[in-house]
Design an enzyme around this catalytic site. Sequence first.
Site, PDB file in Angstrom:
ATOM      1  N   SER A 183       0.869  -1.188   0.000  1.00 12.49           N
ATOM      2  CA  SER A 183       0.000   0.000   0.000  1.00 12.49           C
ATOM      3  C   SER A 183       0.898   1.227   0.000  1.00 12.49           C
ATOM      4  O   SER A 183       2.094   1.134   0.322  1.00 12.49           O
ATOM      5  CB  SER A 183      -0.856  -0.015   1.283  1.00 12.49           C
ATOM      6  OG  SER A 183      -1.554   1.196   1.428  1.00 12.49           O
ATOM      7  N   TYR A 230      -1.662  -0.494  10.828  1.00 14.50           N
ATOM      8  CA  TYR A 230      -1.752  -0.848   9.403  1.00 14.50           C
ATOM      9  C   TYR A 230      -0.420  -0.554   8.698  1.00 14.50           C
ATOM     10  O   TYR A 230       0.102  -1.402   7.971  1.00 14.50           O
ATOM     11  CB  TYR A 230      -2.899  -0.070   8.752  1.00 14.50           C
ATOM     12  CG  TYR A 230      -3.135  -0.428   7.300  1.00 14.50           C
ATOM     13  CD1 TYR A 230      -3.575  -1.699   6.937  1.00 14.50           C
ATOM     14  CD2 TYR A 230      -2.930   0.506   6.287  1.00 14.50           C
ATOM     15  CE1 TYR A 230      -3.797  -2.025   5.604  1.00 14.50           C
ATOM     16  CE2 TYR A 230      -3.150   0.192   4.956  1.00 14.50           C
ATOM     17  CZ  TYR A 230      -3.586  -1.076   4.616  1.00 14.50           C
ATOM     18  OH  TYR A 230      -3.802  -1.408   3.293  1.00 14.50           O
TER      19      TYR A 230
HETATM   20  N1  LIG Z   1      -8.926  -0.581  -0.810  1.00 15.93           N
HETATM   21  C1  LIG Z   1      -7.924   0.261  -0.689  1.00 15.93           C
HETATM   22  O1  LIG Z   1      -8.113   1.488  -0.676  1.00 15.93           O
HETATM   23  C2  LIG Z   1      -6.520  -0.264  -0.572  1.00 15.93           C
HETATM   24  C3  LIG Z   1      -5.460   0.638  -0.718  1.00 15.93           C
HETATM   25  C4  LIG Z   1      -4.162   0.169  -0.631  1.00 15.93           C
HETATM   26  C5  LIG Z   1      -3.913  -1.175  -0.408  1.00 15.93           C
HETATM   27  N2  LIG Z   1      -4.965  -2.031  -0.260  1.00 15.93           N
HETATM   28  C6  LIG Z   1      -4.648  -3.444  -0.030  1.00 15.93           C
HETATM   29  O2  LIG Z   1      -5.227  -4.188  -1.085  1.00 15.93           O
HETATM   30  C7  LIG Z   1      -5.534  -5.509  -0.629  1.00 15.93           C
HETATM   31  C8  LIG Z   1      -6.965  -5.857  -1.018  1.00 15.93           C
HETATM   32  O3  LIG Z   1      -7.834  -4.981  -0.344  1.00 15.93           O
HETATM   33  P1  LIG Z   1      -9.344  -4.719  -0.799  1.00 15.93           P
HETATM   34  O4  LIG Z   1      -9.489  -3.274  -0.941  1.00 15.93           O
HETATM   35  O5  LIG Z   1      -9.720  -5.617  -1.904  1.00 15.93           O
HETATM   36  O6  LIG Z   1     -10.076  -5.163   0.555  1.00 15.93           O
HETATM   37  P2  LIG Z   1     -11.440  -5.962   0.804  1.00 15.93           P
HETATM   38  O7  LIG Z   1     -12.431  -5.655  -0.253  1.00 15.93           O
HETATM   39  O8  LIG Z   1     -11.798  -5.704   2.238  1.00 15.93           O
HETATM   40  O9  LIG Z   1     -11.013  -7.497   0.629  1.00 15.93           O
HETATM   41  C9  LIG Z   1     -10.088  -8.084   1.516  1.00 15.93           C
HETATM   42  C10 LIG Z   1      -9.873  -9.533   1.137  1.00 15.93           C
HETATM   43  O10 LIG Z   1      -8.970 -10.107   2.113  1.00 15.93           O
HETATM   44  C11 LIG Z   1      -9.510 -11.349   2.535  1.00 15.93           C
HETATM   45  N3  LIG Z   1      -9.085 -11.706   3.901  1.00 15.93           N
HETATM   46  C12 LIG Z   1      -9.197 -10.970   5.028  1.00 15.93           C
HETATM   47  N4  LIG Z   1      -8.760 -11.681   6.090  1.00 15.93           N
HETATM   48  C13 LIG Z   1      -8.366 -12.892   5.608  1.00 15.93           C
HETATM   49  C14 LIG Z   1      -7.828 -14.066   6.191  1.00 15.93           C
HETATM   50  N5  LIG Z   1      -7.600 -14.168   7.521  1.00 15.93           N
HETATM   51  N6  LIG Z   1      -7.532 -15.128   5.402  1.00 15.93           N
HETATM   52  C15 LIG Z   1      -7.768 -15.060   4.060  1.00 15.93           C
HETATM   53  N7  LIG Z   1      -8.269 -13.977   3.443  1.00 15.93           N
HETATM   54  C16 LIG Z   1      -8.566 -12.911   4.210  1.00 15.93           C
HETATM   55  C17 LIG Z   1     -11.025 -11.167   2.446  1.00 15.93           C
HETATM   56  O11 LIG Z   1     -11.648 -12.428   2.262  1.00 15.93           O
HETATM   57  P3  LIG Z   1     -12.497 -13.210   3.394  1.00 15.93           P
HETATM   58  O12 LIG Z   1     -13.084 -12.189   4.322  1.00 15.93           O
HETATM   59  O13 LIG Z   1     -13.500 -13.960   2.575  1.00 15.93           O
HETATM   60  O14 LIG Z   1     -11.501 -14.112   4.048  1.00 15.93           O
HETATM   61  C18 LIG Z   1     -11.146 -10.346   1.165  1.00 15.93           C
HETATM   62  O15 LIG Z   1     -11.218 -11.181   0.034  1.00 15.93           O
HETATM   63  C19 LIG Z   1      -5.268  -5.507   0.879  1.00 15.93           C
HETATM   64  O16 LIG Z   1      -3.996  -6.079   1.123  1.00 15.93           O
HETATM   65  C20 LIG Z   1      -5.243  -4.033   1.237  1.00 15.93           C
HETATM   66  O17 LIG Z   1      -4.435  -3.784   2.361  1.00 15.93           O
HETATM   67  C21 LIG Z   1      -6.255  -1.611  -0.353  1.00 15.93           C
END
Ligand SMILES: NC(=O)c1ccc[n+]([C@@H]2O[C@H](COP(=O)([O-])OP(=O)(O)OC[C@H]3O[C@@H](n4cnc5c(N)ncnc54)[C@H](OP(=O)(O)O)[C@@H]3O)[C@@H](O)[C@H]2O)c1
Length: 227
Positions: A138, A151
Site C-alpha cells: 500500500s 496498518y
Molecule cells: N482498498 C484500498 O483502498 C486499498 C489501498 C491500498 C492497499 N490495499 C490493499 O489491497 C488488498 C486488497 O484490499 P481490498 O481493498 O480488496 O479489501 P477488501 O475488499 O476488504 O477485501 C479483503 C480480502 O482479504 C480477505 N481476507 C481478510 N482476512 C483474511 C484471512 N484471515 N484469510 C484469508 N483472506 C482474508 C477477504 O476475504 P475473506 O473475508 O472472505 O476471508 C477479502 O477477500 C489488501 O492487502 C489491502 O491492504 C487496499
Amino acid sequence: MQDLTEKVAIVTGASRGLGKAICKRLAEAKVTVIAAARSFDDLKQLTTSYPDQITPIACDITDPKQVENLIHSTMTMHKQIDILINNAGIGRFAPVDELSTEDFSLMLDVNLKGTFFTCKYSIPHLKKSKGHILNISSIAGIESFASGGGYCASKFGVMALSDALRMELKSHHVKVSTFCPGSIKTDFGRYKDYALEPEQVAESIYQIVAADPGVIMNQVVMRPLVP
Ligand SMILES: NC(=O)c1ccc[n+]([C@@H]2O[C@H](COP(=O)([O-])OP(=O)(O)OC[C@H]3O[C@@H](n4cnc5c(N)ncnc54)[C@H](OP(=O)(O)O)[C@@H]3O)[C@@H](O)[C@H]2O)c1
C-alpha cells in the site's frame, strides 16, 4: 509481454474487492487461478463465470496449516505454481493509544504473517517454476500517517519481507514485486469518487506479472490522479 497461458496462479483475498478483480483479469488471460479466502460461497460465485479457469479454496491465511493445505492442494491439482499474489489484507485505523491489541495483532497476522506463510510454503515450488511473488502492500507501506500505526507497521513489514525475499530468490530466477496502491473503490474502507477502480489496479498487476522474463518491476506505486 509473456503469454501466461498454462501458468498457475494463487491469489489470496479473492472473495471480493481487488483480489476478485485480479482473479478475473488473470482468468481472461487464460491463467489457471486458485482463488483463496475464507468466504467460500463468494469464491464459488466468482468461479461461475470462469468454471474452467478459477478453482476456489477456502483458506484463512493466519493459520499456517490451512496455508500448507492451500499450497499442497494446488500442487496436487496442477503440479506447479508460477505466480503467488498476496492480496488478502485488513485495515483497522485508530491512534495507537485507542487501537485495541486485538486489532493490532490481527493486522500483523493477516497482512504480514499471512504473507510470510504463503511465501514460505510456496517458495520450493516457485524455485522450480522460476515463478513470481507479487505482494500487495500500500502507499501505507512507504508513508506512515496518524491513525495508521498498526496498518502502516504491517505494510512496512510486507515491504521489508519482500526486499529480503527478492535478494534470496534472485539467483533462483524467482521475481518478487511489491505493489503499493492508493485508495481503491472496495469494501476495505471509505473512499472518494476519484479512488482507483479495482479493475484499473488489476490491469497494472497483470502487466507486472506478464512482463518479459528478463524484466522485474521491483516496486510499483499507483495512485489515483487527485483532481
Ligand atoms: N482498498 C484500498 O483502498 C486499498 C489501498 C491500498 C492497499 N490495499 C490493499 O489491497 C488488498 C486488497 O484490499 P481490498 O481493498 O480488496 O479489501 P477488501 O475488499 O476488504 O477485501 C479483503 C480480502 O482479504 C480477505 N481476507 C481478510 N482476512 C483474511 C484471512 N484471515 N484469510 C484469508 N483472506 C482474508 C477477504 O476475504 P475473506 O473475508 O472472505 O476471508 C477479502 O477477500 C489488501 O492487502 C489491502 O491492504 C487496499
